[in-house]
Design an enzyme around this catalytic site. Sequence first.
Site, PDB file in Angstrom:
ATOM      1  N   LYS A 121       0.927  -1.205   0.109  1.00 27.19           N
ATOM      2  CA  LYS A 121      -0.092   0.167   0.156  1.00 27.19           C
ATOM      3  C   LYS A 121       0.751   1.227   0.040  1.00 27.19           C
ATOM      4  CE  LYS A 121      -3.382  -0.956  -0.271  1.00 27.19           C
ATOM      5  NZ  LYS A 121      -4.077  -1.412  -1.788  1.00 27.19           N
ATOM      6  N   GLY A 122       2.136   1.143  -0.665  1.00 27.24           N
ATOM      7  CA  GLY A 122       2.992   2.248  -0.797  1.00 27.24           C
ATOM      8  C   GLY A 122       3.014   2.799  -2.018  1.00 27.24           C
ATOM      9  N   GLY A 123       2.095   2.408  -3.014  1.00 26.61           N
ATOM     10  CA  GLY A 123       2.092   2.991  -4.195  1.00 26.61           C
ATOM     11  C   GLY A 123       2.994   2.133  -5.417  1.00 26.61           C
ATOM     12  N   THR A 124       3.063   0.905  -4.875  1.00 28.88           N
ATOM     13  CA  THR A 124       3.865   0.139  -5.816  1.00 28.88           C
ATOM     14  C   THR A 124       3.246  -0.093  -7.401  1.00 28.88           C
ATOM     15  OG1 THR A 124       3.009  -1.893  -4.844  1.00 28.88           O
ATOM     16  CG2 THR A 124       4.914  -1.098  -4.049  1.00 28.88           C
ATOM     17  N   ARG A 125       1.971  -0.221  -7.185  1.00 29.86           N
ATOM     18  CA  ARG A 125       1.106  -0.303  -8.510  1.00 29.86           C
ATOM     19  C   ARG A 125       1.295   1.100  -9.464  1.00 29.86           C
ATOM     20  NH1 ARG A 125       0.318  -3.636 -12.349  1.00 29.86           N
ATOM     21  NH2 ARG A 125      -0.225  -5.044 -10.723  1.00 29.86           N
ATOM     22  N   ARG A 179      10.972   7.539  -1.834  1.00 31.04           N
ATOM     23  CA  ARG A 179      10.629   8.732  -2.456  1.00 31.04           C
ATOM     24  C   ARG A 179      11.244   8.982  -3.933  1.00 31.04           C
ATOM     25  NH1 ARG A 179      13.611  14.025   0.013  1.00 31.04           N
ATOM     26  NH2 ARG A 179      15.356  13.236  -1.382  1.00 31.04           N
TER      27      ARG A 179
END
EC number: 2.8.2.-
Length: 265
Positions: free
Chosen positions: A104-108, A185
């Site tokens: 849920k860290g924006g990997t997609r 980041r």
Amino acid sequence: MLSLWVYMIYCCVGYCSTVPNLTYGSIKRHAHDAEVDRQGSASAGASRDLLNNENEGVDSRAEEWEESRGEATDNNNNNNAMSGFLNESESKRLPQAIIIGVKKGGTRALLEFLRLHPDIRAVGAEPHFFDRNYDKGLDWYRELMPKSSEGQLTMEKTPSYYVTKEVPARIYTMSKDTKLIVVVRDPDFLGLRRVVTEKYFHFNPTKGFPCLKRPEGNSKPHCLGKTKGRTHPSIDPEVVQTLRDFYKPFNRKFYHMTGQDFGWD
């Protein structure tokens, strides 16, 4: 006198019996041939000229067809040769870089952004090879990868690798040069040339975040799924401070490992 007439009729009948029996169609053809002969050689010559012209037209079309078929064959041969060359120059490779987290860290979003780059080839679905399917072997894993040419980077992403203890050793066994990407980041260490700019993004007011597009294509912008772009919940400031205090020593260790202070304290 009557005997003379009977004799003449008898002779005519006898003579006619020696002539081959002609059908109506044969009589008609003979009549037509006679008519053609009667029209003279000029008419016959005109018919021959017309026939010759028609034959020349057929021969000309046949030659054109043969030429077009030959060109098509040459084109097909060239296309097949080019296709064969491309197929030979492309192959499925084990990934040189893997997005391993965090969940849920924006990997997609990161993967989709990277796939815009022409030097990146990535599998869309999460393979879960190093945590769930390791027993299936590297050949199975390689088959999941898209074909890539020399100079292109093959990638995959499975965020649960980050929380699976066996994953680092398994990836190292596959290749010690594989780069592991954790969303922090700025994932700027892949050595890619700058290609993706603001023209690759289209803001979707309904979703509230940008969708992806390829400027050279005519396809519609590609947006992330419905579960992406959700509004962050409001968290009590005391809870936030508690989390900062808990992760502070881990953050400092991470700064030391990466040689960069992200200022999260």
